[in-house]
Scaffold this motif. Structure first.
Motif, PDB file in Angstrom:
ATOM      1  N   SER A  80      -7.437  -7.874   5.352  1.00  0.00           N
ATOM      2  CA  SER A  80      -6.242  -7.072   5.586  1.00  0.00           C
ATOM      3  C   SER A  80      -5.849  -6.333   4.318  1.00  0.00           C
ATOM      4  O   SER A  80      -6.188  -6.748   3.190  1.00  0.00           O
ATOM      5  N   VAL A  81      -5.105  -5.245   4.490  1.00  0.00           N
ATOM      6  CA  VAL A  81      -4.588  -4.484   3.348  1.00  0.00           C
ATOM      7  C   VAL A  81      -3.707  -5.385   2.483  1.00  0.00           C
ATOM      8  O   VAL A  81      -3.783  -5.364   1.253  1.00  0.00           O
ATOM      9  N   THR A  82      -2.902  -6.216   3.131  1.00  0.00           N
ATOM     10  CA  THR A  82      -2.001  -7.113   2.399  1.00  0.00           C
ATOM     11  C   THR A  82      -2.782  -8.079   1.520  1.00  0.00           C
ATOM     12  O   THR A  82      -2.449  -8.276   0.340  1.00  0.00           O
ATOM     13  N   ASP A  83      -3.827  -8.689   2.067  1.00  0.00           N
ATOM     14  CA  ASP A  83      -4.622  -9.647   1.290  1.00  0.00           C
ATOM     15  C   ASP A  83      -5.370  -8.970   0.149  1.00  0.00           C
ATOM     16  O   ASP A  83      -5.501  -9.533  -0.947  1.00  0.00           O
ATOM     17  N   LEU A  84      -5.855  -7.757   0.392  1.00  0.00           N
ATOM     18  CA  LEU A  84      -6.563  -7.030  -0.658  1.00  0.00           C
ATOM     19  C   LEU A  84      -5.610  -6.653  -1.793  1.00  0.00           C
ATOM     20  O   LEU A  84      -5.979  -6.700  -2.972  1.00  0.00           O
ATOM     21  N   ALA A  85      -4.380  -6.274  -1.446  1.00  0.00           N
ATOM     22  CA  ALA A  85      -3.382  -5.951  -2.471  1.00  0.00           C
ATOM     23  C   ALA A  85      -3.059  -7.183  -3.309  1.00  0.00           C
ATOM     24  O   ALA A  85      -2.965  -7.117  -4.549  1.00  0.00           O
ATOM     25  N   ARG A  86      -2.902  -8.319  -2.643  1.00  0.00           N
ATOM     26  CA  ARG A  86      -2.616  -9.566  -3.352  1.00  0.00           C
ATOM     27  C   ARG A  86      -3.786  -9.955  -4.258  1.00  0.00           C
ATOM     28  O   ARG A  86      -3.591 -10.387  -5.397  1.00  0.00           O
ATOM     29  N   MET A  87      -4.995  -9.784  -3.760  1.00  0.00           N
ATOM     30  CA  MET A  87      -6.192 -10.163  -4.523  1.00  0.00           C
ATOM     31  C   MET A  87      -6.367  -9.309  -5.775  1.00  0.00           C
ATOM     32  O   MET A  87      -6.730  -9.812  -6.841  1.00  0.00           O
ATOM     33  N   THR A  88      -6.088  -8.017  -5.665  1.00  0.00           N
ATOM     34  CA  THR A  88      -6.352  -7.094  -6.774  1.00  0.00           C
ATOM     35  C   THR A  88      -5.143  -6.854  -7.667  1.00  0.00           C
ATOM     36  O   THR A  88      -5.268  -6.287  -8.756  1.00  0.00           O
TER      37      THR A  88
END
Length: 249
Positions: A19-27
């Motif tokens: 998800s966009v949310t998880d990718l934002a959190r990861m990066t």
């Protein structure tokens, strides 16, 4: 492609769907920045975007595939369902458009559905329609039954129509699939001699994959959308197929 975009792409490939949310959190960057990165990666044909998620180009995740062009696939399914009469028994193969068709028919409650897709069987568990799930080797990625046992089970059941998904079509190759085992099951269905109907969106026409479905004279009909090139429609019709074009919503 910068280091962050490389990391995003690798994660999407490894996980299958992010998800966009998880990718934002990861990066550690904003969702706006992630969407910009995903737009670039999709434009360069590294991945696909769908409803808040990023997926690999060859994703087998059925939920993801169903949500991609959902409104179009729903229209295709509705048209296909209009060809099925009350009391019929039909075979419905794998694929997102076929899953929507199965749900449409099962909600009517007057059709028996035979399938090799455990995903489709699970999707229909709250509907009034009768569902027969054939056995075999469970292919986890596609949530489908394959192999010689499935072939044997096919010999024990009968159906008037079969709705088949494809991965590609070109004039030189005919209909093709990307998976050898699932293609073998489809060819077993075609040997039954029932009315065989291709149900697919137009994006598959022009692509080619390793395994042949057919020959083409074992199919009767193609249901697809208005994105199909007129030249390809003509070639399909010259092969003896009836082509139904559903307008894009």
């Amino acid at each position: 492609m910068n280091a962050r975009q490389q990391s995003i792409l690798q994660t999407v490939i490894d996980k299958g769907r992010m998800s966009v949310t998880d990718l934002a959190r990861m990066t550690g960057v904003s969702e706006v920045t992630i969407r910009q990165d995903l737009n670039l990666l999709e434009k360069q044909n590294y991945l696909r975007r769908t409803h808040g998620f990023a997926v690999p180009l060859d994703s087998e995740d059925m939920e993801t595939r169903m949500m991609n062009n959902f409104s179009l696939k729903r229209e295709l399914a509705a048209f296909a369902a209009s060809l099925v009469s009350a009391g019929e028994t039909v075979f419905i193969e794998n694929g997102s458009s076929n899953a929507l068709l199965a749900r449409t028919l099962a909600e009517r409650g007057d059709v028996t559905i035979i399938t090799v897709s455990s995903y489709i069987a699970h999707l229909l568990k709250e509907t009034p329609g009768e569902v027969i799930l054939l056995g075999g080797i469970y292919q986890k990625k596609s949530e489908s039954m394959v192999g010689p046992l499935t072939r044997q089970f096919l010999q024990q059941v009968h159906f008037s129509k079969a709705f088949i998904g494809i991965d590609g079509w070109q004039p030189e190759t005919g209909f093709t699939g990307r998976d050898m085992m699932r293609t073998d099951v489809v060819n077993g269905v075609l040997e039954k001699g029932c009315e065989a109907i291709i149900l697919t969106d137009s994006s598959k026409f022009g692509a080619v994959h390793p395994y042949t479905l057919g020959p083409v004279n074992q199919f009767n009909r193609v249901i697809t959308d208005s994105g199909l090139a007129a030249s390809n429609q003509l070639l399909l019709e010259q092969s003896g197929l009836h082509v139904d074009i559903v307008q894009r919503p």
